[in-house]
Write an enzyme that holds these catalytic residues in place. Structure first.
Site, PDB file in Angstrom:
ATOM      1  N   ASP A  17      35.650  43.957  76.465  1.00  0.00           N
ATOM      2  CA  ASP A  17      36.352  43.529  77.678  1.00  0.00           C
ATOM      3  C   ASP A  17      37.428  42.487  77.366  1.00  0.00           C
ATOM      4  OD1 ASP A  17      34.601  45.054  79.344  1.00  0.00           O
ATOM      5  OD2 ASP A  17      33.076  43.550  78.924  1.00  0.00           O
ATOM      6  N   GLU A 283      35.500  50.602  73.431  1.00  0.00           N
ATOM      7  CA  GLU A 283      36.805  51.055  73.934  1.00  0.00           C
ATOM      8  C   GLU A 283      37.976  50.497  73.119  1.00  0.00           C
ATOM      9  OE1 GLU A 283      37.195  51.075  78.149  1.00  0.00           O
ATOM     10  OE2 GLU A 283      39.320  50.590  78.098  1.00  0.00           O
TER      11      GLU A 283
END
Length: 387
Positions: A17, A283
């Site tokens: 994040d 990610e």
């Protein structure tokens, strides 16, 4: 038009994040001349990515980005701990990955003469429905509207994070053996000429031991480079050592294992550019490995009821387009094995038989992706059209 941006990031899983939002904030400043404040609730994680930062400093400036410590709770949100003035809402407000904005900040958005553009930056997915949902509004209480912003691999999505000169920088680095060698040497890495260089950044993985056994038994030498992370404990167990040191190298059969320090984002990019295969997770590292234009193996973040496997297959569906059936099948078998805790021996050996095609495909895939819009440009354009 120079607008003010507030990006809220709640750190949930290590560095994914904060890695994405920190890159985005820097790019909005450097390439679009925007005024950006990044709200982070975990400064210690941020300091790993930005070593010049101070985890005790609630308000700091790095690379043109105002970094603000975000303290969750009932206390009113302030611009700084000693400030008595309530915070003012920005022109554009991004809540990253489903984090919840503070109630008093939402109230500040309501009080603005001109409303803020409120965006929910979603997780990356290659699933078919993403393009249809990208940019859709959602009505909120008190007359506000929130828009869903989806990153993606296809037209109609918000694209992927990619700095303007990233591909050029990567190509120049990969075309210079001297630059590659110098970088690796600064990490204490001195690979043999015939050795395959592999990076490993992964969650805990039940397939790890069988994969390492296969690499150790192979005829070609492999040099495994492991930045500090969650996989280290299992690596120690496989090696039979109590603690791995960054200065040590361990040899088993054809496999050499070397632990690296935690790397800054630019250095992690260079590591990916240097390796023949990159094993990545989550990610942020997943996207950076695709910009490296090298074969990769993705450990997707596990979700309940195996929901992550649908996302994995959705990506494989588009990534394998253009590959021969043999190479596509070998690639899918390896990715499924790695993400399902299966034995890796057969899939690893099968993939080596089609390696040249996979290398060429990795480069072509990167070129194809880089023709799409990047997220920061898409966000700025979205804001200008919304005005």
């Amino acid at each position: 038009m120079r607008a003010s941006w507030d990006i809220f990031c709640s750190v949930i899983d290590n560095f994914g994040d904060i890695g994405v939002t920190w890159r985005l904030a820097r790019q909005l400043v450097a390439e679009h001349d925007q005024s950006v404040r990044l709200w982070i609730d975990d400064l210690q994680s941020f300091c790993r990515l930005c070593p010049e930062a101070n985890d005790q400093d609630a308000l700091q400036l790095h690379q043109g980005v105002v970094v603000q410590h975000w303290v969750h709770g009932s206390a009113p949100l302030r611009c700084a701990p000693q400030s008595l003035s309530p915070v003012k809402a920005a022109d554009v407000v991004i809540e990253a990955f489903g984090c919840q904005l503070p109630e008093d900040y939402i109230e500040a958005m309501v009080q603005r003469t001109r409303p803020s553009l409120w965006l929910n930056l979603e997780y990356l997915s290659a699933e078919d429905w993403v393009a249809g949902c990208h940019g859709l509004p959602s009505l909120q209480p008190r007359g506000l509207q929130k828009y869903f912003f989806f990153p993606g691999f296809t037209q109609g999505t918000g694209g992927l994070l990619r700095e303007a000169r990233l591909i050029e920088q990567r190509r120049r680095f990969q075309q210079s053996p001297v630059a590659r060698q110098h970088f690796l040497n600064t990490l204490g890495v001195f690979p043999q000429n015939n050795s395959r260089l592999v990076s490993l950044f992964s969650y805990e993985n039940k397939s790890l031991f069988s994969w390492l056994d296969t690499l150790a038994a192979a005829t070609q030498a492999s040099h495994l480079l492991v930045p500090q992370g969650r996989i280290v404990a299992e690596l120690q167990e496989w090696l039979g050592v109590k603690q791995l040191s960054e200065k040590d190298q361990h040899q088993r059969g054809a496999l050499k294992v070397q632990l690296l320090p935690f790397l800054s984002q630019p250095d992690y990019d260079r590591l990916l550019w240097s390796c023949d295969l990159n094993v990545v997770r989550g990610e942020d590292s997943f996207i950076r490995a695709q910009w490296a234009a090298k074969p990769l193996l993705w450990h997707i973040y596990p979700q309940q009821e195996n929901a992550h496997m649908e996302k994995l297959d959705a990506f494989l569906k588009i990534y394998c387009q253009g590959l021969s059936q043999a190479t596509g099948s070998a690639l899918q078998a390896q990715w499924h094995a790695w993400n399902s805790g299966q034995n890796m021996a057969q899939s690893e050996q099968a993939l080596r038989q089609v390696w040249p095609e996979l290398e060429a495909h990795s480069d072509a895939w990167c070129t194809q992706l880089s023709s799409q819009i990047n997220i920061s440009t898409a966000l700025v354009q979205f804001f200008r059209k919304w005005l």
